[in-house]
Structure formats: structure tokens, C-alpha cells
Design a protein around this motif. Sequence first.
Motif, PDB file in Angstrom:
ATOM      1  N   GLN A 115       0.804  -1.217   0.000  1.00  0.00           N
ATOM      2  CA  GLN A 115       0.000   0.000   0.000  1.00  0.00           C
ATOM      3  C   GLN A 115       0.840   1.272   0.000  1.00  0.00           C
ATOM      4  OE1 GLN A 115      -0.654  -2.503   2.168  1.00  0.00           O
ATOM      5  NE2 GLN A 115      -2.755  -3.159   1.798  1.00  0.00           N
ATOM      6  N   MET A 116       2.122   1.155   0.343  1.00  0.00           N
ATOM      7  CA  MET A 116       2.990   2.333   0.398  1.00  0.00           C
ATOM      8  C   MET A 116       3.831   2.401  -0.868  1.00  0.00           C
ATOM      9  SD  MET A 116       4.239   2.293   4.372  1.00  0.00           S
ATOM     10  CE  MET A 116       3.071   2.202   5.724  1.00  0.00           C
ATOM     11  N   HIS A 117       3.739   3.504  -1.589  1.00  0.00           N
ATOM     12  CA  HIS A 117       4.391   3.656  -2.881  1.00  0.00           C
ATOM     13  C   HIS A 117       5.574   4.622  -2.779  1.00  0.00           C
ATOM     14  CE1 HIS A 117       0.786   1.627  -4.175  1.00  0.00           C
ATOM     15  NE2 HIS A 117       0.022   2.660  -3.839  1.00  0.00           N
ATOM     16  N   TYR A 118       6.499   4.453  -3.698  1.00  0.00           N
ATOM     17  CA  TYR A 118       7.665   5.332  -3.768  1.00  0.00           C
ATOM     18  C   TYR A 118       7.227   6.699  -4.275  1.00  0.00           C
ATOM     19  CZ  TYR A 118      12.484   6.743  -4.813  1.00  0.00           C
ATOM     20  OH  TYR A 118      13.679   7.395  -4.851  1.00  0.00           O
ATOM     21  N   ASP A 119       7.661   7.751  -3.564  1.00  0.00           N
ATOM     22  CA  ASP A 119       7.182   9.098  -3.876  1.00  0.00           C
ATOM     23  C   ASP A 119       7.681   9.590  -5.234  1.00  0.00           C
ATOM     24  OD1 ASP A 119       5.874   9.139  -1.451  1.00  0.00           O
ATOM     25  OD2 ASP A 119       7.591  10.019  -0.390  1.00  0.00           O
ATOM     26  N   LYS A 120       8.927   9.361  -5.532  1.00  0.00           N
ATOM     27  CA  LYS A 120       9.513   9.887  -6.765  1.00  0.00           C
ATOM     28  C   LYS A 120       9.104   9.029  -7.958  1.00  0.00           C
ATOM     29  CE  LYS A 120      13.982  11.082  -8.828  1.00  0.00           C
ATOM     30  NZ  LYS A 120      15.453  11.078  -8.641  1.00  0.00           N
ATOM     31  N   TYR A 121       8.800   9.689  -9.050  1.00  0.00           N
ATOM     32  CA  TYR A 121       8.440   8.972 -10.282  1.00  0.00           C
ATOM     33  C   TYR A 121       9.720   8.681 -11.063  1.00  0.00           C
ATOM     34  CZ  TYR A 121       6.076   7.784 -14.651  1.00  0.00           C
ATOM     35  OH  TYR A 121       5.635   7.132 -15.778  1.00  0.00           O
ATOM     36  N   ASP A 122      10.253   7.501 -10.874  1.00  0.00           N
ATOM     37  CA  ASP A 122      11.491   7.074 -11.546  1.00  0.00           C
ATOM     38  C   ASP A 122      11.325   5.607 -11.916  1.00  0.00           C
ATOM     39  OD1 ASP A 122      14.030   6.953 -12.553  1.00  0.00           O
ATOM     40  OD2 ASP A 122      15.039   6.919 -10.603  1.00  0.00           O
ATOM     41  N   PRO A 123      10.512   5.291 -12.929  1.00  0.00           N
ATOM     42  CA  PRO A 123      10.058   3.913 -13.130  1.00  0.00           C
ATOM     43  C   PRO A 123      10.972   3.030 -13.961  1.00  0.00           C
ATOM     44  CG  PRO A 123       8.925   5.352 -14.659  1.00  0.00           C
ATOM     45  CD  PRO A 123       9.843   6.226 -13.857  1.00  0.00           C
ATOM     46  N   PHE A 124      11.986   3.571 -14.652  1.00  0.00           N
ATOM     47  CA  PHE A 124      12.688   2.807 -15.675  1.00  0.00           C
ATOM     48  C   PHE A 124      13.971   2.179 -15.139  1.00  0.00           C
ATOM     49  CE2 PHE A 124      10.457   6.267 -17.957  1.00  0.00           C
ATOM     50  CZ  PHE A 124       9.550   5.481 -18.651  1.00  0.00           C
ATOM     51  N   ILE A 125      14.226   0.939 -15.563  1.00  0.00           N
ATOM     52  CA  ILE A 125      15.475   0.241 -15.270  1.00  0.00           C
ATOM     53  C   ILE A 125      15.851  -0.599 -16.483  1.00  0.00           C
ATOM     54  CG2 ILE A 125      15.170   0.108 -12.770  1.00  0.00           C
ATOM     55  CD1 ILE A 125      14.203  -2.784 -13.175  1.00  0.00           C
ATOM     56  N   LEU A 126      17.113  -1.004 -16.537  1.00  0.00           N
ATOM     57  CA  LEU A 126      17.587  -1.939 -17.553  1.00  0.00           C
ATOM     58  C   LEU A 126      17.455  -3.365 -17.018  1.00  0.00           C
ATOM     59  CD1 LEU A 126      20.805  -0.011 -18.605  1.00  0.00           C
ATOM     60  CD2 LEU A 126      18.743  -0.266 -19.990  1.00  0.00           C
ATOM     61  N   PRO A 127      17.209  -4.354 -17.869  1.00  0.00           N
ATOM     62  CA  PRO A 127      17.044  -5.739 -17.378  1.00  0.00           C
ATOM     63  C   PRO A 127      18.243  -6.264 -16.607  1.00  0.00           C
ATOM     64  CG  PRO A 127      16.247  -5.548 -19.635  1.00  0.00           C
ATOM     65  CD  PRO A 127      16.920  -4.245 -19.307  1.00  0.00           C
TER      66      PRO A 127
END
Length: 679
Positions: free
Chosen positions: A563-575
Motif C-alpha cells: 500500500q505504500m508507494h515510492y514518492d519519486k516517479y522514476d520507473p525505468f530500469i535496464l534488465p
Amino acid sequence: MDETKSFWLPNGKKHSWFDCHRKFLPEGHPYRRNVKDFLKGKTVHDDPPPWLNGEEILHERINNICGLRKTVDCGGKGHDNPTRSIEGYGVDHNWVKKSIFWELPYWENLLLRHNLDFMHKEKNFFDNLVNTVLNVPGKTKDSINSRMDLPLFCRRPELEISQDGRVPIPIFRLSKEGKEKFLTWLKTDIKFPDGYVSKFSHCVNLNSGKISGLKSHDCHVIMQRLLPIAFAELLPKPVHTAISDIALFFRDISSKILKIEDVARPKENIAIMLCNLEKIFPPAFFDVIEHLPVHLPDEALLGGPVQYRWMYPFERYMYHLKKKVKNKARIGGSIVAQCVNEEISYVTNNYIAPSTVQVPEKDVNEIRFTYKYLDVPIMFQQEGRISGKSSSAWLNDEDYNILQTFLLLNCEVFEPYERMFEDYMMDNHPNITSNDMTRAKDEKFAMWCKDYINNASKSFEFPLWMLEFVQGPKHQIKSWPMYYSRGYHYHTQSHGQNKKTMNFGVCVPGTTETEYFGLIEEIFMIEYHGAVGLKAMIFKCHWFNIDQGIRRHPSGIVDVCPQMHYDKYDPFILPEQCDQVCYVPYPRLRSRREEWWTTIKVMPRGFFETKEVSQNAIQNNIVDHVIPSTNIVRVEAHAVQDDSNYEPMPMINPEDEYLSENDFIDQYDEYSDSDSHSD
């Protein structure tokens, strides 16, 4: 063999190793002086039994026992009324035969002569524990005979059978509601990645309330991954702590990598763990299987990690050999004939047949980004395999800028430009804070790099891929629901949420010791304009909060709050930046506002740890895992007060007459002889 303190249970008709572990505790430990929770009225001052070498066992013990015969003379079991034929049996020693291995000239010089198979020890320990907690008829160690033996050895009057035949309910037994919740949790709520474990939900019977048909590896996974959290809210805290500690011991001692200094802590902990179990469970629970784990740390020091000594590879090879059987009347010859056919086929195909090289067909779903230019960074040279129906989409302006900034900051070539940007911001804003600097990188670094390199390219020469990279990718992307890479099988959450396996959990190590846990929302490929044609696979993830949304236990277990989400919008990663994890919810009798999932990291299949990674010990591949000390548990009561929600134990009076230990051995010999004649 002559230092054991095991004793005979007259009603259970077996040996018990109850209260045989206090002598392994440090001197002055409070358990040594406890006269209430172990054998009644007994204190322990003995030292642990000495570790004898082969010469001491052979020349000072075995050779000095009159009547002790070799295996070839007395048979494999060696039971021929040993109390009458072997001098001192049951009083000074427990030897019943002389093994044929002592005929080997080097046997007495070996440090580790008999290896305890970890696979079967763990499985049998698990079976005894779970069957007792679930109160499975015929398999539980808390039987009527066990209760009849209890007043002979222990001071637990609240568990003794009353005059009217009532059998009190022990605190280690699950209630009706708890048993139903535990079995439902195993059957429906547990989801592991593909190939991690077999579908043991087929082994759970909700109607009969028991688990049957589990393979050894299934027991291995449940013991080490699920039991540490399974009874947190289903059993009293002392019982859960004792069960969780012994499960974590099996986890730590079976690690792929063990440091010598790290084995000392499990060796110190195991005696306390077994004593904690002795305070809760009856003497009938402690047969030799529950005693042998006390010797596993010593064997780990002599023989190394258990993965080189357990039975899993041999069992798998036996399964391979059994598949060769065509004639069940001649099993051995059938296996030999099939092996000969395989060898003939291999030699014919590789050495006799015409030497033609067969080029394997290219998989259309295989991804291998290669370039004519040798200086392209490795982050653009990915290998993997896509699967599922593809779809096209467009990046919005916010995702486009965040993605380009992420790729620039994760490219080693652009590290000098990152420092140049920081100097540029410090010159223009001398009082800028670290948070403002991070925000400036997220918003302006990509555009600054593009302008700087475009202007500098008029005077200096840059690699072609670098000029194309800073211009940014195409807005159009192509996505898939599945992606195979580095031994992992990744799914998007929308594709896998309704499946019986979980392949969409990921974990990414941060710049510090912080770990980020999340769920894969999208898998897509980006392309860049230009002659080089840069390409990269990208994961778009949803991250959990790393402050209030993560809790770490001393044992190394990490929980996350969905239910607790990360505040900063930084969704991308490399595999290649992430590892796969699965999330397991806690079984609860009552719903709570905050739900917690425990994280289970998954090792990639078909990949081995490198030398650099192998410097880290135990389970964690990021930092050294410290095994905490085991604390003593306080047991206030052994029986539950309100037993209305429990299944009563069926009161079945034993029909067998009382047998002494000698009579039991005589009957066993007669049974073995009749069995051998019938065969």
C-alpha cells in the motif's frame, strides 16, 4: 555412540533424544540449571562429547568390544539380540556391528567418515514438525502414547491426560481456523517464479487437513522460505519463534557459500534452538532426526557447503536412469542396454557419420543487439528473448525526458559530463542544495548534454553512437508481455497477475545499501535514430516505499508494504540491473489495514556466481549476511485455555501390551527375518 544420553519411551516404544542438547550450550547458560522445562529435576554440567578421530574409535572402542561382529557375518542390520550377544550394549556403548569400511586402509584417517545427508534430514524434520503442528492422525508426534510418557519425564501437568480421559490441547497445535488458513495459504496464496518449485498445491488436502506427497525439494523450499513466516500470527509467539529459528538454521547452513567464521554462529545457535523446541514439544517429538542437526555445523567445517554432499544430484540421476527402463522384469539389464545404445548413437553421430555442420535455425524472438561500431557501450548490447503478442505505443513527454535522463546517468561514458553539469549548476547557483541538484539533473541534464555535445562537435570529434545517443530515442516503442534474460523469466504484472506463478517482481540495489522492490508494469524496446541504430530493452516498474514501506528482520528477511508507494516517479530500469523476487503474503486470521509481503530473492537458472560475487557469504548477494544470535524463549503455559476452536484428539486406548526395549528388539528381529524369507 557411547556418549549419547537418549532414553527409552515405554509407551512410545522408541528412543528419545529429549534433553540431549543442553550439554552443547556454553558454560553458565541458564538452560543448564533449568529443572522445570526439560527432564524434571535435572541440571546439566557435562561438556559436549569429544570429537573422536578414526584411530580412537577403532582401536579404543570397536576392537575392545567382545561379541561385535563384522557386517558380512551378522548382516546389514546387525540386530541379533545385541543385549545378549554383545558385551556392554546399552550400558557402555550402542555398537551392534563393525562396518566393512573399517577394512579400508585409509578409513580411520578420514576426518569426515560418515556424511549426514542434508536433504533427507531436512525433509524428515519438516515432516515431523508440520504433521505435529497440523495434528495429522497417525503422523503427529503428539499422540496418546506420547501423553502417557509425558508425566514420567517432564513437569507439564497441564498437558497430562485427565482422569476422565480428556486430552488437553498443546500450544503448538493449530486451531481449526488456523489450520484452514495455513492450508489455504499454501494452496492458493503462494506463488513462486516458473521452475522454482513444483506445484505443491496439489499436495494440500483441505478436507482432511493434511499435506501429503511432497517431494524433497518442495519440503526444502517450504522449510527455508515459508516456515520462517508461516506461523507468525497462527501460533503463540514462543512457538513461532522456535519454529522460525530452526527453519532459518537450515537456510543458513545450506547456503551455497560458507565462510569459516560464519559457521561458528550456527554452531552456537543450534543448541539453543533445539532447547527452545524441547521447552515446547513433548519427548516423543525428539527422535534421532531432531538430534542430528546439532552436528551439521561441524560437518560443514570439514566437508564444506552441503551442495557438494547432499543427495539431490544423485536422486535426479536415478530419475534419469529409471526412464531408460523398458523391461521391468530385467531393470538392471534394461538400463545397461539403453546406455549402450546412447553411447553407440553418440559415437556414430560425432565420429563416424559424415562431418556436416548443422546450423541451428535462428529464433525469431531472440534479441541480440550487435553493432558494426566497437565502441558502443555494453548497456546497448543486450541478449534475451521476447515472447507474447507485441504492441506499439508512444512515450509521453514526461516519460521521454525521464527515460533519456536515466540512460545518460547510467552510461559510464557520461560520468565526466555529469560532474561538468554539477560544476555548471554550482557556478550559476552557489547555494544549491543536494535535493535541488538531484531535481536539476532529472529536469535539465538530458537537454544540457544534448546542447553541450552538439556545440562541442563543431570543434571536437565524438563517436558516432554518442552523437546519436544524446539526440534522444524515438517516441514510438514496441512492447511485449514476456522477456527472458540472464536465466530469468520476466512477465508484466498485467500478464501474470492471474497466473499461478509470479514472474513480475524485481529488486534493484541502490547507490547505498538500500534496495528497491517493485513490480514490472511494462517491457518495451526503444530505438534511436541514425546509422548506428542503438537499441535497448527497458522495464517500466512500480516501486514500493523504501522508508516506511520496508521492514528488515535481524534474520535477513525483508518485508514490503504494497500500500505504500515510492514518492519519486522514476520507473525505468535496464534488465541487467535487476534481480527477480517473488512476494509472499503473511497468513492472517484477521485482516489488517496494512498488508505486508515477505520478499524471496530468486537465483537465475543456468547461471553461476562469479568469483567477485562469491566473496559474499550465506544468502545475500549484495552485502555480507550476519547471522543473529538465537535467544531463549519464555513459555508461560503449555496448554491452551480455550479449546473450543480446536479439533480434539481421538482417545484411542493402546491395544498393544507393554514392551520393554529388549522385547521390542526381539520382535523387530523376528519381523525382519520373516520379511527376508518372504522376499
